[in-house]
Design a protein around this motif. Structure first.
Motif, short mmCIF file in Angstrom:
data_model
loop_
_atom_site.label_atom_id
_atom_site.label_comp_id
_atom_site.label_asym_id
_atom_site.label_seq_id
_atom_site.Cartn_x
_atom_site.Cartn_y
_atom_site.Cartn_z
N TRP A 1 -4.79 3.41 -9.24
CA TRP A 1 -5.34 3.05 -7.85
C TRP A 1 -4.82 1.52 -7.55
O TRP A 1 -4.54 1.35 -6.38
CB TRP A 1 -6.66 3.00 -8.18
CG TRP A 1 -7.34 2.24 -9.26
CD1 TRP A 1 -7.55 3.04 -10.24
CD2 TRP A 1 -7.86 0.95 -9.54
NE1 TRP A 1 -8.37 2.19 -11.37
CE2 TRP A 1 -8.39 1.10 -10.79
CE3 TRP A 1 -7.82 0.17 -8.59
CZ2 TRP A 1 -8.69 -0.26 -11.14
CZ3 TRP A 1 -8.35 -1.15 -9.20
CH2 TRP A 1 -8.71 -1.34 -10.22
N VAL B 1 -1.52 6.47 -6.31
CA VAL B 1 -2.82 7.03 -6.26
C VAL B 1 -3.08 8.26 -6.26
O VAL B 1 -4.12 8.64 -6.83
CB VAL B 1 -3.36 6.39 -4.55
CG1 VAL B 1 -4.59 6.92 -4.36
CG2 VAL B 1 -3.32 4.98 -4.31
N VAL B 2 -2.38 9.23 -5.74
CA VAL B 2 -2.54 10.48 -6.02
C VAL B 2 -2.66 10.82 -7.51
O VAL B 2 -3.64 11.74 -7.86
CB VAL B 2 -1.35 11.35 -5.08
CG1 VAL B 2 -1.65 12.66 -5.27
CG2 VAL B 2 -1.29 10.92 -3.73
N THR B 3 -1.95 10.11 -8.10
CA THR B 3 -1.94 10.70 -9.52
C THR B 3 -2.75 9.88 -10.40
O THR B 3 -2.90 9.77 -11.59
CB THR B 3 -0.61 10.39 -10.33
OG1 THR B 3 -0.15 9.03 -10.08
CG2 THR B 3 0.60 11.55 -9.74
N GLY B 4 -3.52 8.92 -9.85
CA GLY B 4 -4.61 8.22 -10.45
C GLY B 4 -4.46 6.72 -10.62
O GLY B 4 -5.55 6.15 -11.32
N PHE C 1 1.32 4.51 -2.88
CA PHE C 1 0.72 5.50 -2.44
C PHE C 1 0.68 6.87 -3.32
O PHE C 1 -0.29 7.43 -3.50
CB PHE C 1 1.29 5.81 -1.05
CG PHE C 1 1.02 7.17 -0.57
CD1 PHE C 1 -0.08 7.88 -0.64
CD2 PHE C 1 1.90 7.77 0.15
CE1 PHE C 1 -0.47 9.17 -0.07
CE2 PHE C 1 1.70 9.28 0.85
CZ PHE C 1 0.51 9.80 0.71
N ILE D 1 0.82 -1.22 0.02
CA ILE D 1 0.04 0.14 -0.12
C ILE D 1 0.87 1.36 0.01
O ILE D 1 0.89 2.01 -0.73
CB ILE D 1 -0.73 0.03 1.19
CG1 ILE D 1 -1.90 -1.37 1.14
CG2 ILE D 1 -1.75 1.07 1.05
CD1 ILE D 1 -2.66 -1.50 2.37
N MET E 1 -4.80 -0.27 -3.91
CA MET E 1 -6.15 -0.70 -3.68
C MET E 1 -6.26 -2.23 -3.22
O MET E 1 -6.94 -2.79 -2.43
CB MET E 1 -7.30 -0.47 -4.82
CG MET E 1 -7.39 1.21 -4.67
SD MET E 1 -8.01 1.75 -3.21
CE MET E 1 -6.94 3.35 -3.06
#
Lengths: 326, 336
Positions: free
Chosen positions: A277, A272-275, A269, A265, A281
């Motif tokens: 996922w 995730v901020v840039t899309g 990380f 995870i 996830m």
């Protein structure tokens, strides 16, 4: 419950029941399975945990991509047939890592819970028995209780974090740290159970008849305290998985590239901020599912020991009953 | 007067606890392998220099004396220096604590706002739809790791819908922080009357507070629910129902009697949160005491790590003290 120490038994008439006990045990097991079969909301917990454990066990035998060797050139590939859960920023296959992770996460959680439960409940049992015996025994009991108080004065995660810092990073340190922060829970639980059971007349009778502490514990207290203890252990294993993943998430636990949900995870990380996922996830879902399953197992044991809950007719049973009547 | 007596007794009880906490911290300090003196002086230090430093640091004294010296330093607020920031640890923590406390307090507030009413409704009708909702909520929120939920919220509300600000700390880079009065940006901005920075600080708080609020509702909800369920069986609630009081009135009676146990749980949660907030602070780059502790732990900054758990333990001791007092005021019967 074998009769290894006849002196402790004091020649009591109820010492010789091994055969009957085994029969009783299988009967209880059968009844418990029936109880579960009628309650799918608990059964699902057992299925999930069995699946997670199985995936950890057989992962090396499956034709999966390597969980630690990167697929050069395939960085952050979205989920596809070749990579069912995509690949992460280092080109590692997320699916295979998610399946391999229980080998680390579940192992840490189980070992740390087991050692904490063993030491904690034994200490708690003696604290409960000795508290009012006076002299050194009372003193020792009070001292152990105060030590538990001090451990509990620290917030759980902070203490685990600093313990790992002091002991040095690695799996052993995590197991020790998680065990230490959980010890007081078992100590208190067992002590409470002992205080409850200690004053029952059959226990007092055994004590007056000359039964020793060990006999009282193994014969009367452990069997009666087992269900709440098992429920606590199951729920606590879930909490331990969360703690281990949390420690690895901030980089104080298991290090990448070892497949472990928390560090996975953490690795995903920034993506995730840039899309992107998928690297974060899927391991998170696996983690949540595992904790959910362990929680359901704990809840099922608690429900089983609660007579009201246990005898409550399930919807299925009720339907069968009404249909049979018509 | 009675309360004062109780307070004194309660304070007397916390002294051994603080002593125990300090003992654990000292023990942990001694558990670290290696002698700190040669490490501080480097590999080229002469034996005399090492011995001199050991004498200065009191490392040549027997352990009990070292512990007394350690207690003396603690009493003077000397937690040592952090080698990362080169500041005294107490100074570093003092600067970062408000950020953490702001996050913890607001999250707990949100947890109370969701958990208390839901728990009341679930407890009043143990087989009603609200009870089933509460069941599902507890099972779901109890299994989700908070740091992962934080990522999900960031993904949904920042990456996809672009309504939340990016997870870059307590304030957007473009906004100047308000002059430090309490240390909480929201309160400071309000005191300054600066609406712009107030809004910016509040926007940064929404996601972390929601994360912790959603997860830590569970204990409050469960405690409220079981207490209210138990109260349903009591004579005074049955009587209130029997004489035909409106459900809202009865709930109010129940709430008043459930409060002491709910407040006890809130106090315990506050302590837990000071530790658990670490993970969420890391995700949102919050820059509070938790993130300080993480970087201390990862860089073997022992003084700073021990300073953090000492602070966390003392904060939760203080909160417990306050909670006990509030419970006493709410329910004088708890004194014994």
């Amino acid at each position: 419950m074998s009769e290894t120490d006849p002196a402790a038994l004091g020649g009591q008439p109820f010492a010789n029941e091994t055969g009957g006990e085994q029969l009783l045990a299988t009967g209880v097991l059968k009844e418990f399975c029936g109880f579960l079969m009628n309650r799918p909301s608990y059964l699902v917990g057992y299925l999930i945990v069995a699946m997670v454990a199985l995936s950890g066990l057989v992962a090396p035998l499956l034709p999966l991509a390597s969980p630690v060797d990167a697929d050069a050139g395939a960085y952050l590939v979205p989920p596809s047939w070749a990579h069912p859960m995509g690949t992460d920023s280092a080109g590692l296959d997320v699916f295979s890592r998610v399946l391999f992770a229980p080998r680390v996460d579940l192992a840490i959680a189980l070992v740390s819970t087991c050692w904490a439960a063993c030491f904690g409940s034994v200490a708690g049992a003696f604290v409960g028995l000795w508290e009012e015996r006076g002299g050194i025994k009372s003193g020792a009991a009070t001292l152990i209780l105060r030590m538990a108080d001090v451990i509990q004065a620290f917030p759980v995660f902070a203490l685990a974090l600093v313990l790992v810092a002091v002991l040095g990073q690695g799996m052993t340190s995590i197991i020790i740290a998680i065990g230490i922060v959980n010890l007081p829970l078992y100590l208190r639980l067992m002590r409470g159970e002992v205080l409850r059971i200690r004053d029952q007349s059959y226990v007092e009778a055994a004590h007056i008849a000359g039964a020793g502490d060990i006999y009282l514990l193994t014969r009367h207290i452990v069997p009666n305290a087992a269900p709440p203890l098992l429920a606590q252990m199951s729920i606590n294993t879930g909490v331990a998985v969360l703690l281990a993943a949390g420690l690895s998430f901030i980089g104080a636990g298991v290090r990448a590239p070892t497949p472990e949900w928390g560090s996975m995870i953490a690795m995903g990380f920034q993506n995730v901020v840039t899309g992107q996922w998928w690297p974060s996830m899927f391991p998170g879902l696996a983690l949540a599912l595992t904790v959910f399953g362990l929680g359901r197992i704990g809840a099922s044991i608690l429900a089983w020991t609660n007579p009201r809950e246990r005898s409550r007719p399930t919807r299925r049973a009720w339907k069968a009953f009404t249909e049979g009547r018509n | 007067m009675r309360i004062l007596c109780y307070l004194l007794k309660r304070l007397a009880f916390s002294i051994p606890q603080i002593f125990g906490v300090a003992l654990v911290a000292f023990f942990l300090l001694k558990l670290i392998p290696g002698d700190p003196a040669p490490m501080m002086l480097g590999p080229l230090a002469t034996q005399e220099a090492v011995d001199k430093l050991r004498a200065e640091m009191g490392l040549d004294q027997p352990l009990p004396q070292q512990f007394i010296a350690y207690l003396d330093r603690l009493a003077h607020g000397d937690l040592g220096r952090s080698w990362q920031t080169t500041n005294p640890v107490l100074f570093d923590l003092w600067q970062r604590l408000p950020a953490t406390l702001e996050l913890v307090t607001l999250s707990l507030f949100m947890a109370i706002v969701i958990g208390l009413p839901l728990g009341m409704m679930a407890g009043r009708r143990p087989n009603g739809p609200m009870a089933r909702l509460a069941d599902s909520y507890c099972i779901a929120a109890g299994a989700i790791p908070d740091f992962w939920l934080a990522l999900v919220l960031i993904f949904v509300f920042y990456s996809i819908f672009k309504i939340a600000p990016p997870p870059i700390g307590r304030l957007d880079f473009a906004v100047f922080p308000p002059p430090s009065i309490t240390g909480s940006y929201v309160i400071d901005a309000l005191l300054e009357g600066n609406y712009h920075s107030f809004r910016a600080a509040l926007a940064q708080l929404i996601l972390p507070v929601s994360t912790l609020g959603i997860i830590y509702t569970v204990p409050i909800l469960t405690m409220t629910r079981t207490t209210v369920e138990r109260l349903n069986e009591t004579d005074f609630i049955r009587f209130a129902n029997a004489k035909g009081l409106s459900p809202a009135r009865v709930s109010r009676h129940a709430l008043r009697n459930a409060l002491p146990s709910v407040i006890t749980v809130i106090g315990m949660l506050f302590g837990t949160l000071v530790g658990s907030v670490v993970l969420v602070e890391v995700v949102f780059a919050w820059g509070g005491a938790g993130q300080y502790a993480v970087s201390a732990v990862l860089n073997a900054d022992i003084n700073a790590s021990l300073g953090f758990i000492l602070m966390a333990a003392i904060v939760s001791l203080i909160v417990n003290l306050v909670v006990d007092l509030v419970t006493l005021i709410l329910d004088p019967g708890t004194q014994n």
